[in-house]
Write an enzyme that holds these catalytic residues in place. Structure first.
Site, PDB file in Angstrom:
ATOM      1  N   ASN A  14       0.739  -1.244  -0.125  1.00 40.56           N
ATOM      2  CA  ASN A  14       0.015   0.119   0.165  1.00 40.56           C
ATOM      3  C   ASN A  14       0.989   1.246   0.073  1.00 40.56           C
ATOM      4  O   ASN A  14       0.426   2.177  -0.685  1.00 40.56           O
ATOM      5  CB  ASN A  14      -0.986   0.112   1.188  1.00 40.56           C
ATOM      6  CG  ASN A  14      -2.143  -0.878   0.890  1.00 40.56           C
ATOM      7  OD1 ASN A  14      -3.044  -0.275   0.275  1.00 40.56           O
ATOM      8  ND2 ASN A  14      -2.268  -1.845   1.291  1.00 40.56           N
ATOM      9  N   LEU A  94      -2.794   2.625  18.086  1.00 42.01           N
ATOM     10  CA  LEU A  94      -2.345   4.085  18.116  1.00 42.01           C
ATOM     11  C   LEU A  94      -2.501   4.713  19.747  1.00 42.01           C
ATOM     12  O   LEU A  94      -3.320   4.261  20.324  1.00 42.01           O
ATOM     13  CB  LEU A  94      -3.124   5.018  17.388  1.00 42.01           C
ATOM     14  CG  LEU A  94      -2.668   4.907  15.833  1.00 42.01           C
ATOM     15  CD1 LEU A  94      -3.395   5.949  15.075  1.00 42.01           C
ATOM     16  CD2 LEU A  94      -1.479   4.706  15.560  1.00 42.01           C
ATOM     17  N   ASN A 108      -6.889   5.137   7.673  1.00 39.79           N
ATOM     18  CA  ASN A 108      -6.397   3.631   7.920  1.00 39.79           C
ATOM     19  C   ASN A 108      -7.059   3.125   6.571  1.00 39.79           C
ATOM     20  O   ASN A 108      -8.336   3.235   6.111  1.00 39.79           O
ATOM     21  CB  ASN A 108      -6.793   3.046   9.002  1.00 39.79           C
ATOM     22  CG  ASN A 108      -6.617   1.487   9.287  1.00 39.79           C
ATOM     23  OD1 ASN A 108      -5.389   1.160   9.072  1.00 39.79           O
ATOM     24  ND2 ASN A 108      -7.477   0.896   9.351  1.00 39.79           N
ATOM     25  N   HIS A 110      -8.488  -0.880   5.605  1.00 39.57           N
ATOM     26  CA  HIS A 110      -8.673  -1.939   6.087  1.00 39.57           C
ATOM     27  C   HIS A 110      -9.104  -3.033   5.032  1.00 39.57           C
ATOM     28  O   HIS A 110     -10.036  -2.547   4.133  1.00 39.57           O
ATOM     29  CB  HIS A 110      -9.833  -2.033   7.127  1.00 39.57           C
ATOM     30  CG  HIS A 110     -10.211  -3.200   7.802  1.00 39.57           C
ATOM     31  ND1 HIS A 110      -9.332  -3.789   8.670  1.00 39.57           N
ATOM     32  CD2 HIS A 110     -11.314  -3.960   7.624  1.00 39.57           C
ATOM     33  CE1 HIS A 110      -9.945  -4.795   9.182  1.00 39.57           C
ATOM     34  NE2 HIS A 110     -11.152  -5.240   8.473  1.00 39.57           N
ATOM     35  N   ASP A 147     -10.497   6.738  14.712  1.00 46.06           N
ATOM     36  CA  ASP A 147     -11.075   7.369  16.178  1.00 46.06           C
ATOM     37  C   ASP A 147     -10.577   6.376  17.150  1.00 46.06           C
ATOM     38  O   ASP A 147      -9.746   5.529  16.948  1.00 46.06           O
ATOM     39  CB  ASP A 147     -12.375   7.728  16.290  1.00 46.06           C
ATOM     40  CG  ASP A 147     -13.274   6.210  16.122  1.00 46.06           C
ATOM     41  OD1 ASP A 147     -12.969   5.174  15.948  1.00 46.06           O
ATOM     42  OD2 ASP A 147     -14.673   6.513  15.657  1.00 46.06           O
ATOM     43  N   ASP A 151     -11.194   0.345  14.070  1.00 48.95           N
ATOM     44  CA  ASP A 151     -12.024   0.443  12.578  1.00 48.95           C
ATOM     45  C   ASP A 151     -13.464   0.829  12.819  1.00 48.95           C
ATOM     46  O   ASP A 151     -14.458   0.353  12.087  1.00 48.95           O
ATOM     47  CB  ASP A 151     -12.194  -1.060  12.193  1.00 48.95           C
ATOM     48  CG  ASP A 151     -10.838  -1.759  11.902  1.00 48.95           C
ATOM     49  OD1 ASP A 151      -9.845  -1.028  11.512  1.00 48.95           O
ATOM     50  OD2 ASP A 151     -10.831  -3.053  12.063  1.00 48.95           O
TER      51      ASP A 151
HETATM   52  C1  GAR Z   1      -3.165  -4.796   3.917  1.00 51.97           C
HETATM   53  O1  GAR Z   1      -3.929  -5.876   3.189  1.00 51.97           O
HETATM   54  C2  GAR Z   1      -3.872  -3.973   4.804  1.00 51.97           C
HETATM   55  O2  GAR Z   1      -5.184  -3.593   4.391  1.00 51.97           O
HETATM   56  C3  GAR Z   1      -3.885  -4.751   6.038  1.00 51.97           C
HETATM   57  O3  GAR Z   1      -2.590  -5.119   6.189  1.00 51.97           O
HETATM   58  C4  GAR Z   1      -2.227  -5.541   4.741  1.00 51.97           C
HETATM   59  C5  GAR Z   1      -0.674  -4.649   4.666  1.00 51.97           C
HETATM   60  O4  GAR Z   1      -0.141  -5.043   3.539  1.00 51.97           O
HETATM   61  N1  GAR Z   1      -4.456  -3.948   7.069  1.00 51.97           N
HETATM   62  C6  GAR Z   1      -5.071  -4.413   8.233  1.00 51.97           C
HETATM   63  O5  GAR Z   1      -5.619  -5.504   8.409  1.00 51.97           O
HETATM   64  C7  GAR Z   1      -5.428  -3.384   9.390  1.00 51.97           C
HETATM   65  N2  GAR Z   1      -6.689  -3.777  10.048  1.00 51.97           N
HETATM   66  P1  GAR Z   1       0.895  -4.138   2.914  1.00 51.97           P
HETATM   67  O6  GAR Z   1       2.092  -4.169   3.855  1.00 51.97           O
HETATM   68  O7  GAR Z   1       1.358  -4.870   1.633  1.00 51.97           O
HETATM   69  O8  GAR Z   1       0.350  -2.653   2.515  1.00 51.97           O
END
Ligand code: GAR
Length: 198
Positions: A14, A94, A108, A110, A147, A151
């Site tokens: 990401n 956080l 964020n 998700h 917040d 989530d």
């Molecule tokens: C992503 O799928 C993101 O949406 C998730 O972790 C992954 C990170 O991948 N986040 C969560 O689950 C937060 N609750 P990345 O390091 O390749 O971006």
């Protein structure tokens, strides 16, 4: 110019989508002033370095206790002076003080359509395992403000993704990333950057 700090814990795909979005101008008027990870082994730190972005690791393991970690983390964020903090696969709760200091300025990503498959314990591959176990036919991703809850903040963007018959959690995770996460996270940042200019 919208100055952003991106917080990461893992692979950083990401983060890469944001870096690419800035360089190909799908994200305009935005600069990443720093990337922070809690995990020294996060490949995301390497991605930041490769793009010439200052990268920092603040690990709880190097701190005596949680309070010390929270303070060091908050101090680094304040030093980088962001207009927006982007949690891009950041698997740390956080500090409360940070949420208060940066209210409505933390977002964020998700990997589900909130309010499905979210909250405590739902992160990464676990989200997709649970979606497959439940047998949903459509999943997706959500960008939301952060917040005090897990989530629970106001939703900014969502995108749906089809679940296919033979999906494994890994295959579904990849499809959700490609079709949803890497699209709506850059899009949300761009929208905030454009609104910031007005
Ligand atoms: C992503 O799928 C993101 O949406 C998730 O972790 C992954 C990170 O991948 N986040 C969560 O689950 C937060 N609750 P990345 O390091 O390749 O971006």
């Amino acid at each position: 110019m919208l100055n952003i700090v991106v917080c990461v814990s893992g692979g950083g795909t990401n983060l890469q989508a944001i870096i690419d979005g800035i360089s190909n101008e799908t994200i305009k008027n935005t600069k990443i002033t720093g990337v922070i990870s809690n995990n020294p082994g996060a490949y995301a730190l390497k991605r930041a370095e490769n793009a010439g972005i200052p990268a920092f690791c603040i690990s709880p393991k190097d701190c005596g206790n949680r309070e010390e970690f929270n303070q060091k983390f908050l101090d680094k964020v304040i030093e980088l002076n962001p207009d927006l903090i982007v949690l891009a696969g950041f698997l740390v709760i956080l500090p409360k003080k940070m949420i208060e200091t940066y209210r409505d300025r933390i977002i964020n990503i998700h990997p589900s359509l909130i309010p499905s498959f979210c909250g405590t314990g739902f992160y990464g591959l676990k989200v997709h395992k649970e979606a497959l176990r439940r047998g949903v036919k459509v999943t997706g991703a959500t960008v939301h403000y952060v917040d005090e809850g897990t989530d629970t903040g106001r939703i900014i963007l969502q995108k749906a993704v089809e679940v296919l018959e033979d999906d494994t959690p890994e295959i579904l995770q990849r499809r959700v990333m490609e079709q949803a996460e890497w699209v709506i996270l850059p899009q949300a940042i761009n929208e905030i950057a454009q609104a910031d200019q007005k």
